[in-house]
Design a protein around this motif. Structure first.
Motif, PDB file in Angstrom:
ATOM      1  N   UNK A 118     -33.495  26.940  22.695  1.00  0.00           N
ATOM      2  CA  UNK A 118     -32.441  26.484  23.845  1.00  0.00           C
ATOM      3  C   UNK A 118     -33.276  25.736  24.816  1.00  0.00           C
ATOM      4  N   UNK A 119     -32.037  24.932  24.995  1.00  0.00           N
ATOM      5  CA  UNK A 119     -32.016  23.624  26.201  1.00  0.00           C
ATOM      6  C   UNK A 119     -32.397  23.947  27.420  1.00  0.00           C
ATOM      7  N   UNK A 120     -31.424  25.639  27.662  1.00  0.00           N
ATOM      8  CA  UNK A 120     -31.601  25.894  28.744  1.00  0.00           C
ATOM      9  C   UNK A 120     -31.582  27.341  28.723  1.00  0.00           C
ATOM     10  N   UNK A 121     -31.521  28.017  29.921  1.00  0.00           N
ATOM     11  CA  UNK A 121     -32.010  29.310  29.527  1.00  0.00           C
ATOM     12  C   UNK A 121     -32.992  30.194  28.824  1.00  0.00           C
ATOM     13  N   UNK A 122     -33.281  31.363  28.589  1.00  0.00           N
ATOM     14  CA  UNK A 122     -34.320  32.204  28.494  1.00  0.00           C
ATOM     15  C   UNK A 122     -33.793  33.011  27.816  1.00  0.00           C
TER      16      UNK A 122
END
Ligand SMILES: Nc1ncnc2c1ncn2[C@@H]1O[C@H](COP(=O)(O)OP(=O)(O)O)[C@@H](O)[C@H]1O
Ligand SMILES: [Mg+2]
Lengths: 223, 388
Positions: free
Chosen positions: A57-61
């Motif tokens: 992902x580009x952001x998040x986990x």
């Protein structure tokens, strides 16, 4: 067991960045059968591939058993895919030059160590489970689409994974064959495997334990 | 079943392409094998022919010359003493050097100046067997070369000048010799001389066990002539050992040239074969990106993928090594027959050479597949998602 937290993902295209996921959060418990639903282009595949570690992902986990996938080494992610995760793709993705039996064994062909008799037996069991024991020696080109998809499921089973990810496994199949595939997946789930699948057919989705709806890169319901 | 199953099955599926590749690499391996075999044979045969062309080391007594001048007039050089070499000691010393295996002929000479029918002529006592090793161009224009000690052979010009023919008799130092044959013209000083049996001539002159000089022919592709000369000098105090550098150098150059040429051509062929293997694996990687991505998605590590592509090249290389070596072996046999190198023993199958070829080709092919295999290892699992 598998937790997605505020996942953002965009694809670079000629027309600039195209957002596919815009902040998706999701929890999947061990032994669950989850179906991700939504219209074509809503971001279902992107989400599934991020959950299964094929995309980042580009952001998040994404956390699996409490561990951030992004924090794992490449080798650890390989091991995860070899042991805990299995994937069934929309297009069956078999190696065309290996027989059904050999395709099922591919996950074990990554080293010079010969495949043990036990694993061969296991592979035959898996083929039997998807009803293809008698076609074990056929090349994929001589199997129907539904049969190829069943071989792919057998290959996903052979490593005894904890989670099976399936992206529209019924997508290219007719109704009866599709239902057969769904029954196999439901059977696996009944044996304790978690199943995360993508579908846009409400009929199949109804067979899952839970439906997560996404639209335009956001979860609408079921998270 | 193991990781080898994948490249083996893939190569089998693309059988025509696989066969074509193996054929092309085999031709490369075969050419190199044949070339190396041939250059070895040609080198050896050249060397044999070249050393048959003459001696390259001269062993003679140390003579001291004195420049004599008187009242500002140079009167020329005077040999202070004409020494002889002791035949038995000298020959024993020569044949006892470390590199004795490299000596192809040791030809002692004893020279007598005499008059035949009032015409002065030189008679050389030789060991005919050894002499003919050095002078393979010798042949009898008339009669035959001598077989017994009382026979004498006349050089072409000497025979004409002295009116000798097979059957004539010649008295040298009071002993009768019968002319057994006349040598064909050689274009060298041999034409003007008579040749008699060494021991018979020594006996006639009352100089048993004396020789004036010894000519030695050495084979020198494996060892420098300097070493042989040094060993001879060490074994023969009070003698002059001279290497006839010119002869040796040109000999070495011819043999070396053949070998270097073969090496250079082999290098070019091998380089081409490597590039082809590399390109073939590259194209294989490119057309199988999805497959490789799929394997990565199934948990194959980068190392496993690298190994997989490398194995494919290795299998191609190994097959080509076997086919190519056998083909090259057969071809070099045929070529040697064609090129009239039949005097060289037909090459025997050499398992060590085969093993070396096999290992070398395997190493080369896996080196050649290094860049494409690395490219394959860089393919991400998400490539499995790309549909063609
Ligand atoms: N590799 C890609 N490159 C560019 N855009 C992509 C790529 N994959 C998907 N997309 C775009 O991202 C959005 C979500 O795609 P996807 O996750 O495949 O949706 P779904 O599986 O729900 O049909 C779509 O607009 C799609 O066009
Ligand atoms: Mg999709």
């Amino acid at each position: 067991m598998l937790v997605a937290d505020n996942i953002v993902k965009a694809y670079a295209t000629d027309a600039g960045n195209a957002p596919a996921l815009r902040g998706v959060s999701l929890r999947i418990a061990a032994g669950e059968f989850v179906c991700i639903m939504g219209r074509s282009g809503s971001g279902k595949s992107t989400l599934l591939n991020i959950l299964s570690s094929l995309l980042s992902p580009d952001a998040g986990q994404v956390r699996y058993q409490g561990r951030d996938l992004a924090g794992l080494s490449a080798r650890e992610r390989d091991r995860l895919r070899a042991t805990d995760f299995s994937m069934v793709f929309q297009m069956h993705h078999l190696l065309p030059y290996l027989t059904a039996f050999e395709n099922v064994l591919t996950p074990f062909l990554s080293s010079l160590r010969p495949v043990s008799a036990e694993k061969r037996r296991k592979a035959l069991d898996c083929l039997a489970r998807v009803g293809l024991a008698e076609k074990a020696d056929r090349l994929p080109g001589r199997l129907s689409g539904g049969e190829q998809q069943r071989v792919a499921i057998a290959r996903a089973l052979v490593t005894q994974p904890r989670v099976i990810f399936a992206d529209e496994p019924t997508g290219s199949l007719d109704g009866d064959t599709g239902r057969h595939i769904m029954q196999i997946l439901a059977g696996l789930n009944a044996d304790g495997m978690s199943v995360v699948m993508v579908s846009h057919e409400p009929g199949y989705a109804a067979m899952a334990g839970r439906v997560v709806e996404i639209a335009d890169g956001l979860v609408k319901a079921g998270a | 079943m193991n990781i080898l199953t994948i490249p083996l099955r893939n190569l089998r599926r693309k059988l025509p392409r696989t066969l074509l590749m193996v054929a092309v690499f085999s031709i490369g391996v075969a050419s190199v094998t044949a070339l190396i075999d041939l250059s070895k044979a040609v080198g050896e045969s050249l060397e044999a022919k070249l050393s048959a062309y003459g001696a390259n080391i001269l062993v003679s007594p140390k003579t001291e010359t004195l420049s004599v001048g008187y009242g500002g007039m140079a009167l020329g050089d005077v040999s202070v003493d004409i020494k002889y070499l002791k035949e038995d000691e000298t020959l024993a010393a020569i044949k006892g050097i470390h590199h004795k295996d490299r000596l192809s002929a040791v030809a002692p000479k004893f020279v007598v100046l005499t008059r035949v029918a009032e015409v002065p002529v030189g008679v050389v006592g030789v060991d005919f067997d050894q002499e003919r090793q050095i002078k393979s161009h010798w042949h009898a224009a008339k009669g035959s070369l001598p077989g017994d000690p009382s026979a004498i052979v006349a050089g072409f010009d000497a025979a004409a000048r002295l009116g000798l023919a097979p059957g004539s008799t010649v008295a040298v130092e009071g002993r009768e010799f019968t002319v057994s044959g006349v040598l064909g013209s050689t274009g060298s000083e041999d034409d003007r001389l008579l040749f008699a049996d060494l021991h018979a001539l020594q006996a006639a002159a009352g100089k048993e066990n004396r020789v004036h000089f010894v000519e030695v022919a050495a084979l020198c592709s494996g060892c420098p002539i300097e070493e042989i000369t040094a060993q001879l000098t060490a074994g023969l105090p009070d003698t002059d050992v001279k290497a006839m550098q010119q002869v040796v150098k040109s000999r070495m150059m011819t043999v070396d040239f053949v070998k270097h040429l073969a090496l250079a051509v082999s290098g070019v062929i091998l380089l081409t074969a490597c590039v082809m293997i590399g390109l073939s694996v590259f194209s294989s990687v490119n057309e199988r990106k999805n497959e490789i991505g799929l394997l990565r998605a199934l948990g194959f590590s980068k190392v496993a993928v690298f190994f997989l592509m490398n194995l494919e090249a290795l299998v191609l290389g190994a097959a080509s090594a076997v086919v190519g070596y056998c083909a090259g072996f057969a071809a070099s046999g045929r070529l040697m027959a064609l090129l009239n190198l039949g005097d060289q023993a037909a090459p025997a199958f050499d398992p060590v050479q085969f093993g070396l070829t096999f290992v070398a080709v395997a190493v080369l092919s896996s080196l050649a597949s290094l860049p494409p295999a690395l490219a394959a290892a860089r393919i991400e699992p998400s490539q499995a998602l790309v549909m063609l």
